[in-house]
Scaffold this motif. Structure first.
Motif, PDB file in Angstrom:
ATOM      1  N   GLY A  58       0.737  -1.037  -0.012  1.00  0.00           N
ATOM      2  CA  GLY A  58      -0.077   0.002  -0.012  1.00  0.00           C
ATOM      3  C   GLY A  58       0.828   1.130   0.116  1.00  0.00           C
ATOM      4  O   GLY A  58       2.219   1.303   0.101  1.00  0.00           O
ATOM      5  N   GLY A  59       0.005   2.345  -0.155  1.00  0.00           N
ATOM      6  CA  GLY A  59       0.828   3.580  -0.283  1.00  0.00           C
ATOM      7  C   GLY A  59      -0.504   4.710  -0.036  1.00  0.00           C
ATOM      8  O   GLY A  59      -1.333   4.501  -0.106  1.00  0.00           O
ATOM      9  N   GLY A  60       0.299   5.908   0.294  1.00  0.00           N
ATOM     10  CA  GLY A  60      -0.816   6.982   0.539  1.00  0.00           C
ATOM     11  C   GLY A  60      -0.215   8.100   1.214  1.00  0.00           C
ATOM     12  O   GLY A  60       1.113   8.246   1.242  1.00  0.00           O
ATOM     13  N   ILE A  61      -0.866   9.007   1.624  1.00  0.00           N
ATOM     14  CA  ILE A  61      -0.335  10.156   2.090  1.00  0.00           C
ATOM     15  C   ILE A  61      -0.657  10.351   3.963  1.00  0.00           C
ATOM     16  O   ILE A  61      -1.805   9.674   4.071  1.00  0.00           O
ATOM     17  CB  ILE A  61      -0.931  11.609   1.726  1.00  0.00           C
ATOM     18  N   VAL A  62      -0.023  10.862   4.675  1.00  0.00           N
ATOM     19  CA  VAL A  62      -0.216  11.087   6.033  1.00  0.00           C
ATOM     20  C   VAL A  62      -0.328  12.470   6.777  1.00  0.00           C
ATOM     21  O   VAL A  62       0.643  12.881   6.994  1.00  0.00           O
ATOM     22  CB  VAL A  62       0.542  10.102   6.920  1.00  0.00           C
ATOM     23  N   PRO A  63      -1.621  13.221   6.590  1.00  0.00           N
ATOM     24  CA  PRO A  63      -1.516  14.451   7.245  1.00  0.00           C
ATOM     25  C   PRO A  63      -1.400  14.427   8.700  1.00  0.00           C
ATOM     26  O   PRO A  63      -1.950  13.333   9.424  1.00  0.00           O
ATOM     27  CB  PRO A  63      -2.618  14.989   6.809  1.00  0.00           C
ATOM     28  N   GLY A  64      -0.834  15.295   9.354  1.00  0.00           N
ATOM     29  CA  GLY A  64      -0.564  15.269  10.860  1.00  0.00           C
ATOM     30  C   GLY A  64      -0.772  16.596  11.466  1.00  0.00           C
ATOM     31  O   GLY A  64      -0.581  17.639  10.677  1.00  0.00           O
ATOM     32  N   ILE A  65      -1.030  16.692  12.857  1.00  0.00           N
ATOM     33  CA  ILE A  65      -1.089  18.091  13.573  1.00  0.00           C
ATOM     34  C   ILE A  65      -0.235  17.738  14.907  1.00  0.00           C
ATOM     35  O   ILE A  65      -0.564  16.843  15.607  1.00  0.00           O
ATOM     36  CB  ILE A  65      -2.542  18.519  13.738  1.00  0.00           C
ATOM     37  N   ARG A  66       0.520  18.872  15.393  1.00  0.00           N
ATOM     38  CA  ARG A  66       1.194  18.584  16.405  1.00  0.00           C
ATOM     39  C   ARG A  66       0.370  18.975  17.651  1.00  0.00           C
ATOM     40  O   ARG A  66      -0.467  19.853  17.613  1.00  0.00           O
ATOM     41  CB  ARG A  66       2.391  19.653  16.198  1.00  0.00           C
ATOM     42  N   LEU A  67       0.368  18.075  18.641  1.00  0.00           N
ATOM     43  CA  LEU A  67      -0.347  18.327  19.719  1.00  0.00           C
ATOM     44  C   LEU A  67       0.516  19.040  20.928  1.00  0.00           C
ATOM     45  O   LEU A  67       0.082  20.090  21.543  1.00  0.00           O
ATOM     46  CB  LEU A  67      -0.923  17.086  20.576  1.00  0.00           C
ATOM     47  N   TRP A  68       1.727  18.745  21.315  1.00  0.00           N
ATOM     48  CA  TRP A  68       2.587  19.417  22.211  1.00  0.00           C
ATOM     49  C   TRP A  68       3.970  18.809  21.924  1.00  0.00           C
ATOM     50  O   TRP A  68       4.245  17.980  21.355  1.00  0.00           O
ATOM     51  CB  TRP A  68       2.257  18.916  23.556  1.00  0.00           C
ATOM     52  N   THR A  69       4.956  19.543  22.467  1.00  0.00           N
ATOM     53  CA  THR A  69       6.414  19.451  22.402  1.00  0.00           C
ATOM     54  C   THR A  69       6.912  19.965  23.579  1.00  0.00           C
ATOM     55  O   THR A  69       6.677  20.785  24.304  1.00  0.00           O
ATOM     56  CB  THR A  69       6.839  20.432  21.351  1.00  0.00           C
ATOM     57  N   ARG A  70       7.885  18.919  23.999  1.00  0.00           N
ATOM     58  CA  ARG A  70       8.634  19.078  25.312  1.00  0.00           C
ATOM     59  C   ARG A  70      10.099  18.912  25.382  1.00  0.00           C
ATOM     60  O   ARG A  70      10.624  17.892  24.300  1.00  0.00           O
ATOM     61  CB  ARG A  70       8.032  18.198  26.295  1.00  0.00           C
ATOM     62  N   SER A  71      10.822  19.786  25.906  1.00  0.00           N
ATOM     63  CA  SER A  71      12.521  19.199  25.772  1.00  0.00           C
ATOM     64  C   SER A  71      12.689  18.989  27.159  1.00  0.00           C
ATOM     65  O   SER A  71      12.396  19.447  28.212  1.00  0.00           O
ATOM     66  CB  SER A  71      13.156  20.404  25.357  1.00  0.00           C
ATOM     67  N   LEU A  72      13.942  18.008  26.996  1.00  0.00           N
ATOM     68  CA  LEU A  72      14.412  17.617  28.382  1.00  0.00           C
ATOM     69  C   LEU A  72      16.037  17.859  28.360  1.00  0.00           C
ATOM     70  O   LEU A  72      16.547  17.386  27.439  1.00  0.00           O
ATOM     71  CB  LEU A  72      14.398  16.040  28.823  1.00  0.00           C
ATOM     72  N   ASN A  73      16.468  18.564  29.110  1.00  0.00           N
ATOM     73  CA  ASN A  73      17.986  18.621  29.581  1.00  0.00           C
ATOM     74  C   ASN A  73      18.533  18.378  30.483  1.00  0.00           C
ATOM     75  O   ASN A  73      17.870  18.750  31.656  1.00  0.00           O
ATOM     76  CB  ASN A  73      18.131  20.263  29.239  1.00  0.00           C
ATOM     77  N   ARG A  74      19.299  17.570  30.696  1.00  0.00           N
ATOM     78  CA  ARG A  74      19.773  16.717  31.723  1.00  0.00           C
ATOM     79  C   ARG A  74      21.215  17.209  31.998  1.00  0.00           C
ATOM     80  O   ARG A  74      22.028  16.762  30.882  1.00  0.00           O
ATOM     81  CB  ARG A  74      19.758  15.407  32.230  1.00  0.00           C
ATOM     82  N   TYR A  75      21.987  17.821  32.962  1.00  0.00           N
ATOM     83  CA  TYR A  75      23.228  18.262  33.094  1.00  0.00           C
ATOM     84  C   TYR A  75      23.732  18.316  34.596  1.00  0.00           C
ATOM     85  O   TYR A  75      22.970  17.872  35.432  1.00  0.00           O
ATOM     86  CB  TYR A  75      23.475  19.591  32.344  1.00  0.00           C
ATOM     87  N   ARG A  76      25.026  18.328  34.746  1.00  0.00           N
ATOM     88  CA  ARG A  76      25.479  18.418  35.953  1.00  0.00           C
ATOM     89  C   ARG A  76      26.374  19.783  36.115  1.00  0.00           C
ATOM     90  O   ARG A  76      26.822  20.286  35.262  1.00  0.00           O
ATOM     91  CB  ARG A  76      26.628  17.394  36.217  1.00  0.00           C
ATOM     92  N   ASP A  77      25.845  20.145  37.360  1.00  0.00           N
ATOM     93  CA  ASP A  77      26.610  21.483  38.044  1.00  0.00           C
ATOM     94  C   ASP A  77      27.080  20.911  39.313  1.00  0.00           C
ATOM     95  O   ASP A  77      27.005  20.192  39.769  1.00  0.00           O
ATOM     96  CB  ASP A  77      25.635  22.545  37.798  1.00  0.00           C
ATOM     97  N   ASP A  78      27.650  22.048  39.834  1.00  0.00           N
ATOM     98  CA  ASP A  78      28.461  22.017  41.325  1.00  0.00           C
ATOM     99  C   ASP A  78      27.241  21.451  42.385  1.00  0.00           C
ATOM    100  O   ASP A  78      27.641  21.009  43.309  1.00  0.00           O
ATOM    101  CB  ASP A  78      28.745  23.291  41.891  1.00  0.00           C
ATOM    102  N   GLY A  79      25.941  21.758  42.165  1.00  0.00           N
ATOM    103  CA  GLY A  79      24.933  21.274  43.222  1.00  0.00           C
ATOM    104  C   GLY A  79      24.402  19.776  43.025  1.00  0.00           C
ATOM    105  O   GLY A  79      23.828  19.398  43.518  1.00  0.00           O
ATOM    106  N   GLY A  80      24.830  19.134  41.623  1.00  0.00           N
ATOM    107  CA  GLY A  80      24.524  17.917  41.402  1.00  0.00           C
ATOM    108  C   GLY A  80      23.916  17.889  40.052  1.00  0.00           C
ATOM    109  O   GLY A  80      23.953  18.909  39.322  1.00  0.00           O
ATOM    110  N   ARG A  81      23.100  16.732  39.788  1.00  0.00           N
ATOM    111  CA  ARG A  81      22.274  16.536  38.528  1.00  0.00           C
ATOM    112  C   ARG A  81      21.123  17.309  38.381  1.00  0.00           C
ATOM    113  O   ARG A  81      20.560  17.467  39.390  1.00  0.00           O
ATOM    114  CB  ARG A  81      22.140  14.952  38.493  1.00  0.00           C
ATOM    115  N   VAL A  82      20.904  18.213  37.521  1.00  0.00           N
ATOM    116  CA  VAL A  82      19.714  18.922  37.127  1.00  0.00           C
ATOM    117  C   VAL A  82      19.064  18.465  35.879  1.00  0.00           C
ATOM    118  O   VAL A  82      19.594  17.991  34.797  1.00  0.00           O
ATOM    119  CB  VAL A  82      20.252  20.266  36.969  1.00  0.00           C
ATOM    120  N   GLU A  83      17.544  18.301  36.241  1.00  0.00           N
ATOM    121  CA  GLU A  83      16.839  17.953  34.925  1.00  0.00           C
ATOM    122  C   GLU A  83      15.858  19.227  34.766  1.00  0.00           C
ATOM    123  O   GLU A  83      15.366  19.537  35.708  1.00  0.00           O
ATOM    124  CB  GLU A  83      15.887  16.685  35.242  1.00  0.00           C
ATOM    125  N   MET A  84      15.921  19.600  33.546  1.00  0.00           N
ATOM    126  CA  MET A  84      15.138  20.971  33.095  1.00  0.00           C
ATOM    127  C   MET A  84      14.045  20.498  32.079  1.00  0.00           C
ATOM    128  O   MET A  84      14.587  19.845  30.792  1.00  0.00           O
ATOM    129  CB  MET A  84      16.040  21.922  32.724  1.00  0.00           C
TER     130      MET A  84
END
Length: 140
Positions: A58-84
């Motif tokens: 089969g074949g065809g087209i697929v339209p779509g709409i974005r519902l939500w977007t989220r980013s995750l940044n995990r890093y280390r600083d002097d206070g320890g591990r941070v998740e944002m």
């Protein structure tokens, strides 16, 4: 530091600088999650009388709409591990349109999907067209 950035190619975007005390970033993970609703409009061809038996394609087209977007940044600083976690549109296109092809046998099928438009809005990021490869174990 959070601020607007514009690179030498004239691409606008949001720049986030997270640095440790030595002045260099120490990221463990940086991830962008994007949730969409997609509705496949497909034409299928079956070799057997019953759709759940025999070869099919089969074949065809697929339209779509974005519902939500989220980013995750995990890093280390002097206070320890941070998740944002941050939510927003991150200059992603709200609508998508993709071409899809599939081939299979019985209830098993393999598919490939190519997005016709870029993930990011024009002028706000790199031109990235998504390619999806996968398998479907249950027919729809």
């Amino acid at each position: 530091m959070l601020g607007k950035a514009k690179d030498s190619a004239g691409v606008r975007g949001l720049q986030v600088d997270l640095v440790d005390s030595l002045g260099s970033p120490r990221f463990d993970r940086s991830r962008l999650e994007n949730m969409q609703i997609q509705i496949p409009l497909m034409i299928s061809f079956h070799r057997a009388r019953r759709p759940d038996k025999g070869w099919h394609a089969g074949g065809g087209i697929v339209p779509g709409i974005r519902l939500w977007t989220r980013s995750l940044n995990r890093y280390r600083d002097d206070g320890g591990r941070v998740e944002m976690y941050r939510t927003g549109n991150f200059y992603l296109n709200p609508f998508s349109l993709a071409l899809r092809s599939e081939i299979g046998y019985g209830r098993f099928r393999m598919f490939t999907q190519y997005s016709l438009n870029s993930m990011f809005r024009t002028g706000y990021g790199p031109r990235i067209n998504r390619v999806d490869l996968g398998i479907t174990l249950l027919s729809y």
